[in-house]
Enzyme design. Structure first.
Site, PDB file in Angstrom:
ATOM      1  N   CYS A  53     -27.626  -1.355 -38.544  1.00 45.94           N
ATOM      2  CA  CYS A  53     -27.477  -1.329 -37.088  1.00 45.94           C
ATOM      3  C   CYS A  53     -28.564  -0.535 -36.381  1.00 45.94           C
ATOM      4  O   CYS A  53     -28.576  -0.472 -35.147  1.00 45.94           O
ATOM      5  CB  CYS A  53     -26.104  -0.773 -36.730  1.00 45.94           C
ATOM      6  SG  CYS A  53     -24.771  -1.660 -37.559  1.00 45.94           S
ATOM      7  N   HIS A  67     -24.944   5.221 -29.310  1.00 46.65           N
ATOM      8  CA  HIS A  67     -24.674   4.171 -30.300  1.00 46.65           C
ATOM      9  C   HIS A  67     -23.213   3.761 -30.189  1.00 46.65           C
ATOM     10  O   HIS A  67     -22.903   2.566 -30.186  1.00 46.65           O
ATOM     11  CB  HIS A  67     -24.988   4.700 -31.697  1.00 46.65           C
ATOM     12  CG  HIS A  67     -24.773   3.711 -32.786  1.00 46.65           C
ATOM     13  ND1 HIS A  67     -25.511   2.554 -32.890  1.00 46.65           N
ATOM     14  CD2 HIS A  67     -23.898   3.697 -33.833  1.00 46.65           C
ATOM     15  CE1 HIS A  67     -25.107   1.861 -33.960  1.00 46.65           C
ATOM     16  NE2 HIS A  67     -24.127   2.538 -34.533  1.00 46.65           N
ATOM     17  N   GLU A  72     -21.107  11.218 -33.387  1.00 48.02           N
ATOM     18  CA  GLU A  72     -22.264  11.096 -32.499  1.00 48.02           C
ATOM     19  C   GLU A  72     -22.154  12.052 -31.320  1.00 48.02           C
ATOM     20  O   GLU A  72     -23.158  12.660 -30.906  1.00 48.02           O
ATOM     21  CB  GLU A  72     -22.403   9.658 -31.991  1.00 48.02           C
ATOM     22  CG  GLU A  72     -23.630   9.501 -31.097  1.00 48.02           C
ATOM     23  CD  GLU A  72     -23.816   8.113 -30.527  1.00 48.02           C
ATOM     24  OE1 GLU A  72     -24.892   7.861 -29.952  1.00 48.02           O
ATOM     25  OE2 GLU A  72     -22.881   7.281 -30.660  1.00 48.02           O
ATOM     26  N   LYS A 108     -21.736  -1.138 -25.685  1.00 40.10           N
ATOM     27  CA  LYS A 108     -21.017  -1.946 -26.678  1.00 40.10           C
ATOM     28  C   LYS A 108     -19.586  -2.207 -26.227  1.00 40.10           C
ATOM     29  O   LYS A 108     -18.911  -3.083 -26.773  1.00 40.10           O
ATOM     30  CB  LYS A 108     -21.035  -1.260 -28.046  1.00 40.10           C
ATOM     31  CG  LYS A 108     -22.388  -1.228 -28.721  1.00 40.10           C
ATOM     32  CD  LYS A 108     -22.314  -0.577 -30.097  1.00 40.10           C
ATOM     33  CE  LYS A 108     -23.676  -0.491 -30.759  1.00 40.10           C
ATOM     34  NZ  LYS A 108     -24.590   0.454 -30.075  1.00 40.10           N
ATOM     35  N   HIS A 139     -20.641  -5.085 -30.864  1.00 35.97           N
ATOM     36  CA  HIS A 139     -21.685  -4.474 -31.687  1.00 35.97           C
ATOM     37  C   HIS A 139     -22.611  -5.567 -32.208  1.00 35.97           C
ATOM     38  O   HIS A 139     -22.221  -6.392 -33.030  1.00 35.97           O
ATOM     39  CB  HIS A 139     -21.040  -3.723 -32.845  1.00 35.97           C
ATOM     40  CG  HIS A 139     -21.968  -2.825 -33.589  1.00 35.97           C
ATOM     41  ND1 HIS A 139     -23.315  -2.762 -33.327  1.00 35.97           N
ATOM     42  CD2 HIS A 139     -21.748  -1.932 -34.602  1.00 35.97           C
ATOM     43  CE1 HIS A 139     -23.889  -1.885 -34.135  1.00 35.97           C
ATOM     44  NE2 HIS A 139     -22.949  -1.363 -34.906  1.00 35.97           N
ATOM     45  N   PHE A 177     -25.377   1.732 -41.395  1.00 36.16           N
ATOM     46  CA  PHE A 177     -24.954   1.917 -42.779  1.00 36.16           C
ATOM     47  C   PHE A 177     -26.184   2.165 -43.650  1.00 36.16           C
ATOM     48  O   PHE A 177     -27.238   1.546 -43.464  1.00 36.16           O
ATOM     49  CB  PHE A 177     -24.227   0.670 -43.285  1.00 36.16           C
ATOM     50  CG  PHE A 177     -22.778   0.578 -42.867  1.00 36.16           C
ATOM     51  CD1 PHE A 177     -22.189   1.541 -42.071  1.00 36.16           C
ATOM     52  CD2 PHE A 177     -21.995  -0.484 -43.302  1.00 36.16           C
ATOM     53  CE1 PHE A 177     -20.855   1.446 -41.701  1.00 36.16           C
ATOM     54  CE2 PHE A 177     -20.656  -0.587 -42.940  1.00 36.16           C
ATOM     55  CZ  PHE A 177     -20.088   0.380 -42.134  1.00 36.16           C
TER      56      PHE A 177
END
Length: 414
Positions: free
Chosen positions: A170, A308, A319, A337, A342, A401
């Site tokens: 991502c 994010h 975050e 988002k 996403h 990830f």
């Protein structure tokens, strides 16, 4: 000797954003996507196809405009959906930049993706299993390869300065833009077309994320499912799309009297080396600090953060704490988002688009679906209505990830 002088100049020269392009669940171009963000509209809907009936997750952020309706029909049939959306967004960005007259060897492309041609791979595997080898498309390999989006864009634009493909989950789209910045500052290109693309709304990813308890299961209220920073968030919503920017050496852009949307002032890229799916806050903090340092800014200089913030219980809090440590609690914070879902490999580029436009237009879209802000967040999250006011700087976060972190800093155009 002349080349050495050019390299030295490029390393210190500003890099500006002259072109913007997108196709997302909110709109078929950058302008309609931005208008929908400011209006607080949702691009997330129920998946009505029969193949989703037995899945625990039946919602997604689907494209607002089908790429096949704007691409040549024969060309589109030879491209994976991920490649299609990249080309649509790149064409718009290139036109928005005024189609720069640049030496092809000084023009590069960097398009990141998380899964590449996943739909082709999964679809053609089904064809092989059910109908045999003779029914498999001869275009399968160029359609499934992760570098396909960058390759198609480079062919479209005649870019011979390199076609690159960061694959960092991502963070891919943001890392692509960071690489574009590096290419220009290292003197390897005058113009770089950079961004991200993703299209993997399919039963297998949906089932996998559901099994991992990462995806929201609010199937009965799709528009409310993605709720970053809300106390009742239960996971992200898969989305598809692309966002692309045109980056130029400031002197090159000025020489052709190009309009600049913003300046890409700095980038920070780190890896956690910690866990394949769980983030380590230290890596996020380091990426933000590296981006600030590269931009020559102090934490107090950052006025806005595009988070994010995917709407996962653990990720949003991690975050928020990282932003607090690296930047502070003073900037306005938003998470688009909540409207797009996403976009995985395109998410960082879509976030960059929102940050660039926030700085350019002096307005921050509101994060949607925050009925009750999680008290542990501790940030100035923009909710309700967009927040208007001049902005001189914005930071964007993208985490993926594998422990990938990519942060970008944009400042007002010169």
């Amino acid at each position: 000797m002349a080349q050495g002088i050019h390299l030295m100049g490029a390393a210190t020269e500003d890099v500006v954003v002259t072109g913007l392009g997108a196709t997302t669940p909110l709109g078929g171009d950058a302008a309609s996507t931005w208008e929908a963000m400011l209006a607080g509209r949702s691009g997330i809907s129920a998946i009505e196809e029969e193949w989703a009936a037995g899945l625990p997750v039946r919602i997604a952020g689907r494209l607002a405009v089908e790429p096949g309706t704007v691409l040549d029909r024969v060309q589109a049939r030879r491209m994976d959906r991920c490649e299609q959306v990249a080309l649509v967004a790149a064409r718009e960005a290139w036109a928005d930049a005024g189609a720069p007259a640049v030496d092809p060897e000084r023009l590069a492309v960097v398009i990141g993706t998380g899964t590449g041609g996943a739909l082709t791979m999964l679809g053609q595997d089904d064809v092989l299993e059910t109908s045999g080898v003779r029914k498999v498309s001869p275009h399968t390999v160029p359609m499934l390869m992760a570098n396909g989006p960058a390759a198609w864009v480079s062919i479209e634009l005649g870019a011979r300065g390199g076609a690159h493909t960061p694959v960092s989950a991502c963070a891919s789209g943001a890392e692509a833009i960071a690489m574009g910045l590096d290419l220009i500052r290292l003197g390897r290109a005058d113009v770089v077309v950079a961004g991200g693309a993703e299209a993997c709304v399919h039963p297998l990813p949906l089932a996998g994320f559901a099994q991992a308890k990462a995806h929201s299961t609010r199937n009965d209220e799709p528009e409310l499912a993605s709720r970053p920073f809300d106390v009742d968030r239960d996971g992200f919503v898969i989305g598809e799309g692309s966002a692309v920017v045109v980056l130029e050496r400031a002197g090159f852009a000025a020489a052709r009297a190009a309009r600049a949307h913003a300046t890409l002032a700095g980038a920070g890229v780190t890896s956690d080396a910690h866990h394949i799916t769980a983030a380590h806050p230290e890596g996020q903090v380091r990426a933000m600090r590296l981006a600030l340092s590269a931009a020559g800014l102090a934490p107090r200089d950052i006025e806005h953060v595009h988070a994010h913030a995917t709407s996962t219980p653990l990720g949003d809090l991690a975050e928020a704490r990282s932003i607090t440590e690296a930047v502070g609690t003073h900037p306005s914070v938003t998470a688009t988002k909540s409207m797009t879902g996403h976009l995985f490999g395109a998410a960082g580029a879509a976030g960059a688009l929102a940050a660039i436009l926030a700085v350019r237009d002096g307005v921050v879209p509101a994060t949607q679906n925050v009925d009750t802000l999680d008290p542990e967040v501790g940030l100035d999250v923009v909710m309700g209505e967009p927040r208007k006011g001049a902005l001189s700087s914005a930071l964007t976060n993208s985490f993926g990830f594998g422990g990938h972190n990519a942060c970008l800093v944009f400042t007002a155009a010169p």
